[in-house]
Design a protein around this motif. Structure first.
Motif, mmCIF file in Angstrom:
data_model
loop_
_atom_site.group_PDB
_atom_site.id
_atom_site.type_symbol
_atom_site.label_atom_id
_atom_site.label_comp_id
_atom_site.label_asym_id
_atom_site.label_seq_id
_atom_site.Cartn_x
_atom_site.Cartn_y
_atom_site.Cartn_z
ATOM 1 N N UNK A 112 0.861 -1.441 -0.044
ATOM 2 C CA UNK A 112 0.087 0.061 -0.095
ATOM 3 C C UNK A 112 0.896 1.123 -0.085
ATOM 4 N N UNK A 113 1.885 1.234 -0.933
ATOM 5 C CA UNK A 113 2.814 2.229 -1.211
ATOM 6 C C UNK A 113 1.997 3.706 -1.255
ATOM 7 N N UNK A 114 2.456 4.860 -0.884
ATOM 8 C CA UNK A 114 3.939 5.112 -0.829
ATOM 9 C C UNK A 114 4.272 4.889 0.800
ATOM 10 N N UNK A 115 3.241 4.900 1.628
ATOM 11 C CA UNK A 115 3.508 5.099 3.211
ATOM 12 C C UNK A 115 3.581 3.504 3.882
ATOM 13 N N UNK A 116 3.054 2.635 3.133
ATOM 14 C CA UNK A 116 2.966 1.268 3.748
ATOM 15 C C UNK A 116 2.353 1.169 5.065
ATOM 16 N N UNK A 117 1.396 2.036 5.116
ATOM 17 C CA UNK A 117 0.767 1.962 6.526
ATOM 18 C C UNK A 117 0.085 0.641 6.949
#
Length: 494
Positions: free
Chosen positions: A389-394
């Motif tokens: 779930x880029x860009x933050x990869x939460x």
């Protein structure tokens, strides 16, 4: 009769005559209520503000009695109606922003009048006119509601009107000898002095009914903002007034209203003793209302429902450590089962992030009883590690956190799941090492995955190390190889 005559009427005679004051106030009120020309009405208000600023205190506040209090309250209400929001008759409860374009200027004009009156009230209090306190208590609820209405960033406010509302609220706090808005509403525990939350709610109540709460778009925001200012132990006293309204707002069909209502309900859950929430089955009613919201696909709603539901479950159910043996399934299990089911099939990234973040909280709260759900939890963890779930990869950061918590809590049952989890983590490391992610984020992901492998090795009593040593190091990238070496270099667990 113009305003000049009213000003002259206020200065008749050498002795303060309450009748002349009441007559003048009546004439101002009548002029405001019948005047249709916006320009002339604004001038009336501006001149009234000047009158209030310049008039002697003994003329403004002769002997304070019920009539004078009623006259001032009626006058202020007539002023506030000048800046009232347009009535909304649509089922949505919202109007286009252009419907409010003239409200900020009107609100600023009304604020000036109320500020002038507040300053004079403060002067009278400083002169130790104790009778003025009854007038202050009569006017403060209306001052509060007007301030709260124009204090927040909404379509009917701008920077200037919000500043005026803040100034009025600050003066109102001072009039009651309070140190903050919270103390104004809650009262002073050390002096056994009640706050103004009750009178404000009573004043606001006609607009909070099922039939009326959508007719004024500001009412729900005023209620919500005011509610969250009051905490323990004061909120309990007003539970019967705030709980039904919060439930009503949360039960609307519009997502934004549901979110606002659940926000209010969560504040109630956190600030009212469990015994009071359980009384009259309030907690049970709230549980069913919140559980119904779990079927939504709106991430914003799920984000507020899950934390609220988690705290409510702690009211309804005993902590696992105190539930006795054998530990029977309860509503914690029902909710987690529902969440895991929805997590398995969810493909929207925003919802996956919300679910993964709150899954960690449920694992921590349920503690050892999480072992009842390991099979489905394992599938969810493996599935979420596979999808970026880029860009933050939460989502993947949260799911790694959830895996760590699970390994720490349910470690006796994790050895049998070592194979699938180790494969998923190694595959995850390979994927992350080849993805174009910010360096700091990539290191964070690899570090968390390495920690999970170390915990998994501990759960398997060193069996994972034996398997990792058999890997062909020529087939993996350098970051993955470093991670494997870190695990195999750890002391063997006996």
């Amino acid at each position: 009769m113009d305003l000049a005559h009213i000003l002259q009427e206020m200065k008749i005679g050498d002795t303060p005559d309450p009748c002349s004051v009441l007559t003048a106030l009546n004439r101002v009120r009548e002029r405001v209520e019948v005047e249709e020309d916006a320009g002339r009405l604004k001038r009336v208000l501006e001149e009234t503000a000047e009158l209030l600023s310049l008039a002697p205190l003994d003329r403004l506040f002769p002997e304070v009695n019920a009539d004078l209090r009623a006259q001032y309250l009626g006058l202020i209400n007539s002023f506030i109606r000048y800046a009232a929001l347009p009535i909304c008759d649509t089922d949505s409860g919202t109007l286009p922003a252009k419907s409010y374009e003239d409200i900020p200027d009107k609100a600023q004009t009304v604020s000036a009048v109320l500020l002038a009156l507040s300053v004079q009230l403060q002067k009278a209090l400083e002169e130790n006119r104790q009778a003025i306190r009854s007038l202050v208590r009569t006017l403060v609820p209306t001052f509060c509601i007007f301030s709260f209405t124009h204090l927040q960033e909404q379509p009917w406010t701008n920077a200037v009107s919000r500043k005026s509302a803040r100034e009025l609220l600050t003066l109102t706090v001072g009039l009651t000898d309070s140190r903050s808005v919270q103390e104004l509403l809650s009262g002073k525990a050390d002096e056994d002095q009640k706050g103004f939350l009750g009178p404000v709610l009573d004043t606001l109540q006609p607009n909070l009914t099922k039939e009326n709460w959508k007719r004024n778009q500001a009412v729900k925001h005023v209620f919500s903002w005011m509610l969250v200012q009051v905490g323990r132990p004061w909120l309990t006293e007003y539970l019967e007034k705030v709980f039904p309204t919060s439930l009503l707002i949360s039960d609307d069909y519009r997502t934004e209203n549901k979110v606002l209502g659940v926000h209010c309900l969560h504040h109630i859950v956190l600030n009212v003793p469990a015994a009071d929430l359980r009384q009259f089955n309030r907690a049970q009613v709230l549980y069913h209302a919140l559980f119904n919201h779990l079927h939504t696909s709106e991430a914003a709603l799920i984000q507020v429902v899950l934390p609220c539901l988690l705290d409510l479950l702690s009211v309804l159910e005993k902590p696992p450590a105190h539930s006795g043996l054998p530990r029977k399934p309860n509503r914690f299990d029902d909710v987690l089962r529902h969440i895991l089911t929805y997590m398995e099939m969810e493909h929207k990234l925003d919802l996956r992030r919300v679910y993964a973040k709150n899954l960690v909280l449920f694992i921590e709260r349920m503690d050892i009883v999480i072992i009842r759900h390991l099979k489905r939890l394992e599938r969810v963890i493996v599935g979420y590690l596979e999808v970026s779930d880029a860009p933050e990869e939460k989502a993947r950061l949260s799911i790694l956190d959830a895996l760590q918590k699970t390994l720490q809590i349910a470690w006796p049952r994790m050895e049998r799941r070592m194979g699938s989890l180790a494969q998923s983590l190694l595959r995850f490391l390979v994927d992350v090492s080849s993805e174009s992610l910010p360096t700091e984020l990539k290191e964070q992901l690899i570090t968390q995955a390495s920690h999970c492998l170390l915990l998994l090795d501990h759960c398997s009593k060193g069996k994972l190390q034996i398997l990792l040593r058999e890997l062909d190091s020529s087939c993996v990238s350098e970051p993955v190889l470093k991670c494997i070496q870190k695990v195999t270099a750890a002391p063997l667990c006996q």
